[in-house]
Design a protein around this motif. Structure first.
Motif, PDB file in Angstrom:
ATOM      1  N   ALA A 150      52.930 -18.666  92.874  1.00 32.94           N
ATOM      2  CA  ALA A 150      51.491 -18.492  92.661  1.00 32.94           C
ATOM      3  C   ALA A 150      50.909 -19.591  91.791  1.00 32.94           C
ATOM      4  O   ALA A 150      49.789 -20.066  92.024  1.00 32.94           O
ATOM      5  N   ARG A 151      51.650 -20.023  90.777  1.00 30.98           N
ATOM      6  CA  ARG A 151      51.146 -21.085  89.907  1.00 30.98           C
ATOM      7  C   ARG A 151      50.943 -22.387  90.684  1.00 30.98           C
ATOM      8  O   ARG A 151      50.014 -23.154  90.411  1.00 30.98           O
ATOM      9  N   CYS A 152      51.805 -22.645  91.650  1.00 33.98           N
ATOM     10  CA  CYS A 152      51.648 -23.842  92.481  1.00 33.98           C
ATOM     11  C   CYS A 152      50.383 -23.756  93.329  1.00 33.98           C
ATOM     12  O   CYS A 152      49.674 -24.753  93.512  1.00 33.98           O
ATOM     13  N   VAL A 153      50.106 -22.575  93.853  1.00 34.72           N
ATOM     14  CA  VAL A 153      48.886 -22.392  94.642  1.00 34.72           C
ATOM     15  C   VAL A 153      47.659 -22.622  93.768  1.00 34.72           C
ATOM     16  O   VAL A 153      46.714 -23.321  94.164  1.00 34.72           O
ATOM     17  N   ASN A 154      47.647 -22.052  92.568  1.00 31.73           N
ATOM     18  CA  ASN A 154      46.523 -22.272  91.655  1.00 31.73           C
ATOM     19  C   ASN A 154      46.284 -23.763  91.415  1.00 31.73           C
ATOM     20  O   ASN A 154      45.141 -24.235  91.378  1.00 31.73           O
ATOM     21  N   PHE A 155      47.355 -24.496  91.244  1.00 24.99           N
ATOM     22  CA  PHE A 155      47.246 -25.940  91.012  1.00 24.99           C
ATOM     23  C   PHE A 155      46.618 -26.640  92.212  1.00 24.99           C
ATOM     24  O   PHE A 155      45.699 -27.463  92.071  1.00 24.99           O
ATOM     25  N   LEU A 156      47.054 -26.305  93.407  1.00 24.63           N
ATOM     26  CA  LEU A 156      46.615 -27.012  94.605  1.00 24.63           C
ATOM     27  C   LEU A 156      45.182 -26.682  95.017  1.00 24.63           C
ATOM     28  O   LEU A 156      44.536 -27.494  95.684  1.00 24.63           O
ATOM     29  N   VAL A 157      44.685 -25.501  94.657  1.00 29.28           N
ATOM     30  CA  VAL A 157      43.337 -25.122  95.095  1.00 29.28           C
ATOM     31  C   VAL A 157      42.255 -25.510  94.094  1.00 29.28           C
ATOM     32  O   VAL A 157      41.061 -25.336  94.371  1.00 29.28           O
ATOM     33  N   ALA A 158      42.626 -26.033  92.945  1.00 27.55           N
ATOM     34  CA  ALA A 158      41.643 -26.384  91.928  1.00 27.55           C
ATOM     35  C   ALA A 158      40.686 -27.460  92.440  1.00 27.55           C
ATOM     36  O   ALA A 158      41.046 -28.307  93.264  1.00 27.55           O
ATOM     37  N   ASP A 159      39.467 -27.438  91.950  1.00 23.18           N
ATOM     38  CA  ASP A 159      38.483 -28.442  92.355  1.00 23.18           C
ATOM     39  C   ASP A 159      38.982 -29.855  92.109  1.00 23.18           C
ATOM     40  O   ASP A 159      38.749 -30.759  92.913  1.00 23.18           O
ATOM     41  N   ASP A 160      39.678 -30.054  90.975  1.00 21.76           N
ATOM     42  CA  ASP A 160      40.094 -31.413  90.628  1.00 21.76           C
ATOM     43  C   ASP A 160      41.465 -31.789  91.205  1.00 21.76           C
ATOM     44  O   ASP A 160      42.043 -32.798  90.821  1.00 21.76           O
ATOM     45  N   ALA A 161      41.953 -30.991  92.180  1.00 21.28           N
ATOM     46  CA  ALA A 161      43.170 -31.366  92.916  1.00 21.28           C
ATOM     47  C   ALA A 161      42.799 -32.053  94.224  1.00 21.28           C
ATOM     48  O   ALA A 161      43.537 -31.981  95.207  1.00 21.28           O
ATOM     49  N   ASP A 162      41.673 -32.743  94.216  1.00 21.97           N
ATOM     50  CA  ASP A 162      41.125 -33.275  95.461  1.00 21.97           C
ATOM     51  C   ASP A 162      41.835 -34.529  95.969  1.00 21.97           C
ATOM     52  O   ASP A 162      41.536 -35.000  97.067  1.00 21.97           O
ATOM     53  N   PHE A 163      42.782 -35.063  95.206  1.00 21.79           N
ATOM     54  CA  PHE A 163      43.522 -36.242  95.662  1.00 21.79           C
ATOM     55  C   PHE A 163      44.918 -35.871  96.157  1.00 21.79           C
ATOM     56  O   PHE A 163      45.729 -36.747  96.453  1.00 21.79           O
ATOM     57  N   ILE A 164      45.190 -34.592  96.249  1.00 25.07           N
ATOM     58  CA  ILE A 164      46.499 -34.118  96.714  1.00 25.07           C
ATOM     59  C   ILE A 164      46.295 -33.411  98.045  1.00 25.07           C
ATOM     60  O   ILE A 164      45.690 -32.335  98.104  1.00 25.07           O
ATOM     61  N   THR A 165      46.761 -34.009  99.111  1.00 24.40           N
ATOM     62  CA  THR A 165      46.618 -33.393 100.423  1.00 24.40           C
ATOM     63  C   THR A 165      47.741 -33.853 101.341  1.00 24.40           C
ATOM     64  O   THR A 165      48.303 -34.946 101.173  1.00 24.40           O
ATOM     65  N   GLY A 166      48.103 -32.998 102.282  1.00 20.25           N
ATOM     66  CA  GLY A 166      49.149 -33.315 103.249  1.00 20.25           C
ATOM     67  C   GLY A 166      50.558 -33.229 102.700  1.00 20.25           C
ATOM     68  O   GLY A 166      51.508 -33.693 103.333  1.00 20.25           O
ATOM     69  N   THR A 167      50.726 -32.600 101.540  1.00 19.90           N
ATOM     70  CA  THR A 167      52.048 -32.542 100.925  1.00 19.90           C
ATOM     71  C   THR A 167      52.666 -31.165 101.084  1.00 19.90           C
ATOM     72  O   THR A 167      51.964 -30.170 101.264  1.00 19.90           O
ATOM     73  N   THR A 168      53.992 -31.113 101.007  1.00 15.95           N
ATOM     74  CA  THR A 168      54.721 -29.847 100.942  1.00 15.95           C
ATOM     75  C   THR A 168      55.413 -29.795  99.591  1.00 15.95           C
ATOM     76  O   THR A 168      56.286 -30.620  99.297  1.00 15.95           O
ATOM     77  N   LEU A 169      55.010 -28.853  98.773  1.00 19.52           N
ATOM     78  CA  LEU A 169      55.546 -28.707  97.414  1.00 19.52           C
ATOM     79  C   LEU A 169      56.695 -27.713  97.447  1.00 19.52           C
ATOM     80  O   LEU A 169      56.508 -26.528  97.747  1.00 19.52           O
ATOM     81  N   SER A 170      57.911 -28.184  97.160  1.00 15.62           N
ATOM     82  CA  SER A 170      59.083 -27.324  97.174  1.00 15.62           C
ATOM     83  C   SER A 170      59.237 -26.624  95.841  1.00 15.62           C
ATOM     84  O   SER A 170      59.149 -27.239  94.782  1.00 15.62           O
ATOM     85  N   VAL A 171      59.457 -25.306  95.913  1.00 18.94           N
ATOM     86  CA  VAL A 171      59.611 -24.474  94.714  1.00 18.94           C
ATOM     87  C   VAL A 171      60.910 -23.703  94.895  1.00 18.94           C
ATOM     88  O   VAL A 171      60.931 -22.547  95.321  1.00 18.94           O
ATOM     89  N   ASN A 172      62.041 -24.376  94.610  1.00 22.98           N
ATOM     90  CA  ASN A 172      63.327 -23.764  94.961  1.00 22.98           C
ATOM     91  C   ASN A 172      64.391 -23.896  93.882  1.00 22.98           C
ATOM     92  O   ASN A 172      65.571 -23.687  94.138  1.00 22.98           O
ATOM     93  N   GLY A 173      64.002 -24.263  92.655  1.00 27.94           N
ATOM     94  CA  GLY A 173      64.969 -24.349  91.568  1.00 27.94           C
ATOM     95  C   GLY A 173      66.006 -25.434  91.753  1.00 27.94           C
ATOM     96  O   GLY A 173      67.076 -25.389  91.139  1.00 27.94           O
ATOM     97  N   GLY A 174      65.698 -26.421  92.596  1.00 32.69           N
ATOM     98  CA  GLY A 174      66.630 -27.516  92.840  1.00 32.69           C
ATOM     99  C   GLY A 174      67.621 -27.259  93.952  1.00 32.69           C
ATOM    100  O   GLY A 174      68.507 -28.082  94.207  1.00 32.69           O
ATOM    101  N   GLN A 175      67.459 -26.137  94.678  1.00 29.15           N
ATOM    102  CA  GLN A 175      68.404 -25.815  95.749  1.00 29.15           C
ATOM    103  C   GLN A 175      68.349 -26.865  96.855  1.00 29.15           C
ATOM    104  O   GLN A 175      69.356 -27.177  97.485  1.00 29.15           O
ATOM    105  N   SER A 176      67.161 -27.400  97.106  1.00 35.63           N
ATOM    106  CA  SER A 176      67.013 -28.481  98.067  1.00 35.63           C
ATOM    107  C   SER A 176      66.193 -29.574  97.410  1.00 35.63           C
ATOM    108  O   SER A 176      65.118 -29.298  96.866  1.00 35.63           O
ATOM    109  N   MET A 177      66.687 -30.814  97.436  1.00 28.01           N
ATOM    110  CA  MET A 177      65.986 -31.912  96.769  1.00 28.01           C
ATOM    111  C   MET A 177      65.647 -33.028  97.733  1.00 28.01           C
ATOM    112  O   MET A 177      65.420 -34.164  97.336  1.00 28.01           O
ATOM    113  N   ALA A 178      65.557 -32.699  99.007  1.00 22.64           N
ATOM    114  CA  ALA A 178      65.242 -33.715 100.015  1.00 22.64           C
ATOM    115  C   ALA A 178      63.810 -34.193  99.861  1.00 22.64           C
ATOM    116  O   ALA A 178      62.938 -33.440  99.474  1.00 22.64           O
TER     117      ALA A 178
END
Length: 247
Positions: free
Chosen positions: A219-247
């Motif tokens: 949820a914290r990642c979603v809050n970050f991405l939807v903020a008005d001032d997150a307007d330069f971040i697009t087309g990315t996939t943010l992995s939230v996995n505790g380091g299980q996958s680091m590709a």
């Protein structure tokens, strides 16, 4: 009881927003001051209990049905105003090895997890483009990035969400709309807690930080991405996995 948050003009729709990861996302957005509407499809009693506990309104519709989604979003926007933030979280599993998987189980997962993103985005995109603002976040999965035994349908849908995200981001960037994905690893939800304890322990042992994710981590990642001032971040996939996958 969730503390009431101050309202803003931004309306956020979270599909599958009354349970598990979706519940945490709805609450986190609410606590940030957004007006939030959580959709659900099946369990009316759970949805009503969620709404009573949090003060977040709920709306029932089938995100895997194009016509139902168009009509439902039209109704929502007529009643509550334009949707500025869309979080595509609705999802199901119908696990089984591919050579034994029924066409229905393939179809149901693809429609609910992947086609629903097209249906909801199709319904809100014209308005977002006209207003020159929009935030779309699609909840993918580590299994869409790495694959998983017994989940060809689920992994294909979640991988498809990442490609959908990149393409829509390119189409929408000049209109002030960002489109991103979040790919959680194993999250401490009802579905994961149903895994046999010995199997779950082996999964946790493969996570470098040594624990399952909490829904609030996503949820914290979603809050970050939807903020008005997150307007330069697009087309990315943010992995939230505790380091299980680091590709």
């Amino acid at each position: 009881m969730i503390a009431a948050a101050p309202t803003t003009n931004r309306l956020a729709l979270v599909t599958g927003g009354t349970r598990g990861i979706g519940e945490a996302i709805s609450i986190a957005l609410h606590n940030e001051g957004y007006r939030v509407l959580a959709s659900f499809q099946r369990n009316h009693e759970v949805a009503q209990a969620f709404s009573e506990r949090t003060g977040i309104p709920v709306f029932k519709f089938d995100a895997s049905d194009f016509e139902a989604t168009q009509q439902s979003i039209h109704t929502i926007e007529a009643d509550m105003g334009p949707i500025d933030i869309l979080v595509n979280n609705a999802g199901i599993t119908r696990d089984g090895v591919m050579h034994k998987m029924s066409p229905q189980n393939w179809h149901d997962v693809i429609e609910t997890n992947l086609s629903s993103c097209f249906y909801t985005c199709h319904a809100v995109m014209t308005g977002m483009r006209e207003r020159k603002f929009g935030r779309i976040v699609n909840i993918s999965s580590i299994n869409g990035l790495e694959g998983q035994f017994g989940q060809t349908n689920y992994a294909a849908a979640k991988a498809g969400m990442c490609g959908f995200t990149k393409s829509l981001a390119k189409e929408s960037a000049r209109s002030g709309i960002t489109v991103n994905a979040v790919a959680p690893g194993y999250v401490d939800t009802e579905m994961v807690r149903a895994i046999a304890p010995e199997v779950l322990q082996k999964i946790i042992e493969k996570i470098p930080v040594g624990r399952l994710a909490k829904p609030e981590d996503v949820a914290r990642c979603v809050n970050f991405l939807v903020a008005d001032d997150a307007d330069f971040i697009t087309g990315t996939t943010l992995s939230v996995n505790g380091g299980q996958s680091m590709a």
